[in-house]
Design an enzyme around this catalytic site. Structure first.
Site, short mmCIF file in Angstrom:
data_model
loop_
_atom_site.label_atom_id
_atom_site.label_comp_id
_atom_site.label_asym_id
_atom_site.label_seq_id
_atom_site.Cartn_x
_atom_site.Cartn_y
_atom_site.Cartn_z
N TYR A 104 42.52 51.81 50.25
CA TYR A 104 43.13 50.51 49.94
C TYR A 104 43.89 50.58 48.63
CZ TYR A 104 43.33 45.73 48.12
OH TYR A 104 43.74 44.55 47.56
N LYS A 141 48.11 50.44 47.89
CA LYS A 141 48.76 49.50 46.99
C LYS A 141 49.55 50.24 45.90
CE LYS A 141 47.95 45.34 48.46
NZ LYS A 141 49.08 44.44 48.81
N GLY A 145 46.47 33.92 55.25
CA GLY A 145 45.46 34.56 54.43
C GLY A 145 44.99 33.66 53.30
N PHE A 146 43.98 34.11 52.61
CA PHE A 146 43.30 33.30 51.60
C PHE A 146 44.23 32.92 50.45
CE2 PHE A 146 40.17 33.81 47.86
CZ PHE A 146 40.00 32.44 47.75
N ILE A 147 44.80 33.91 49.76
CA ILE A 147 45.65 33.61 48.61
C ILE A 147 46.97 33.02 49.06
CG2 ILE A 147 46.85 34.61 46.63
CD1 ILE A 147 44.65 36.79 46.58
#
Length: 336
Positions: free
Chosen positions: A164, A168, A19-21
């Protein structure tokens, strides 16, 4: 200069490593000389070719080991932990998640599975294997529309506007329970609108750069005066690594400390590309908030962290990266 708190030669598990992070966190840890076990299921939440591109960058490090693992699948996780072997893991950095506000409205079940069940499975295996440090990626979306900006970590997060954000919130609560019952050292990091090279193609900055560069129209929900606390990925990765220190149980904002209008971002991209954006306007989405802005006093105090890359410099880096990799990135699907 950001303080480096990870001790040389530690061994970390990073989930969502393609993934990006997470890929940037892995890259920084590997560059510091650590060993990284990277897990990712390589799902199709967005174009998997971009995930493979990031993963190939990590595979050049000899101390990186990748496994395709779905963290919500207990049997897969059990087998992967058993294969991890020795030395013991110093920490689990759980960055695997389904992200995105609007997509979660269309398919909430997959968000619950990845973000809630996945977190619970990892917490339980940390307990079983005696892994004392757990980092959880969370989101500024938890603050909803009713809290004043800048958002403080002690603000009310009981009214999330999307599945979402709700998923979280559930993950954060599970993490606290494991801290309380089993003494896990847990740091929850609430990220604010992360952007940067090789970013998610469903997010505005990647999408706008690609579309403006290729003379395609961009879609803007609302009038573009909505504001976001855009945070450059290198700053986020540095803050995540700083959070490996023992803190007990803490929730910490990581943000750019500046709320920027979307129209300003579009202008920056247009100027850097030397092209005028063609804008199609749509009604605001009900799950979007008008503005985000992080209060980062806690990150400064506990982590010695502050953002280093302003939006103007970050956008320039993103545009340069896109132009360098244009032949590949112009074919990446932007999703819905």
């Amino acid at each position: 200069m950001q303080e480096k708190v990870a001790t040389m030669g530690e061994r970390y598990l990073v989930t969502g490593c393609a993934g990006f992070i997470a890929s940037r966190v892995c890259e920084m840890l590997l560059a510091q000389g650590h060993e990284v076990l990277g897990w990712d299921e390589i799902n199709d939440a967005y174009d998997p070719r971009l995930k493979e591109w990031r993963l190939n960058n990590l595979k050049r490090f000899p101390q990186f080991r990748f496994e395709q693992v779905d963290i919500s699948d207990e049997a897969q996780v059990e087998n992967a932990f058993a294969r991890a072997g020795k030395p013991a893991l110093s920490a689990v950095i759980n960055l695997a998640a389904r992200a995105g506000v609007r997509a979660s409205v269309r398919n909430p079940a997959v968000y619950y599975k990845a973000n809630c069940t996945g977190t619970l499975v990892l917490l339980e295996f940390c307990r079983r294997y005696g892994i004392s440090k757990f980092i959880l990626a969370s989101t500024s979306s938890l603050y909803g529309a009713h809290n004043p900006v800048p958002y403080r970590e002690d603000a009310d997060t009981n009214r999330p506007l999307s599945p979402y954000a709700a998923s979280k919130k559930a993950a954060e609560t599970l993490a606290f329970t494991y801290h309380y019952l089993h003494k896990l050292d847990v740091t929850v990091l609430r990220y604010f609108t992360v952007y940067g090279p090789a970013g998610r193609p469903d997010m505005s900055i990647f999408r706008f750069i690609r579309q403006i560069a290729e003379d395609e129209p961009i879609i803007v929900y609302g009038d573009g005066t909505q504001k976001r606390d855009f945070t450059y990925v290198d700053d986020i990765a540095a803050g995540t690594i700083a959070a490996l220190r023992p803190l007990g149980y803490e929730i910490i904002n990581l943000g750019g400390d500046r709320s920027v209008e979307l129209n300003h971002v579009i202008r920056l991209i247009s100027e850097k590309l030397g092209k005028q954006a063609k804008i199609e306007r749509r009604p605001p989405h009900p799950a979007d908030v008008r503005a985000t802005w992080a209060d980062i006093h806690k990150a400064k105090e506990l982590l010695g962290w502050a953002p280093m890359v302003p939006i103007e410099e970050g956008i320039a880096r993103c545009v340069n990266w896109y132009l360098t990799h244009r032949d590949t990135m112009r074919t990446i699907s932007l999703g819905d």
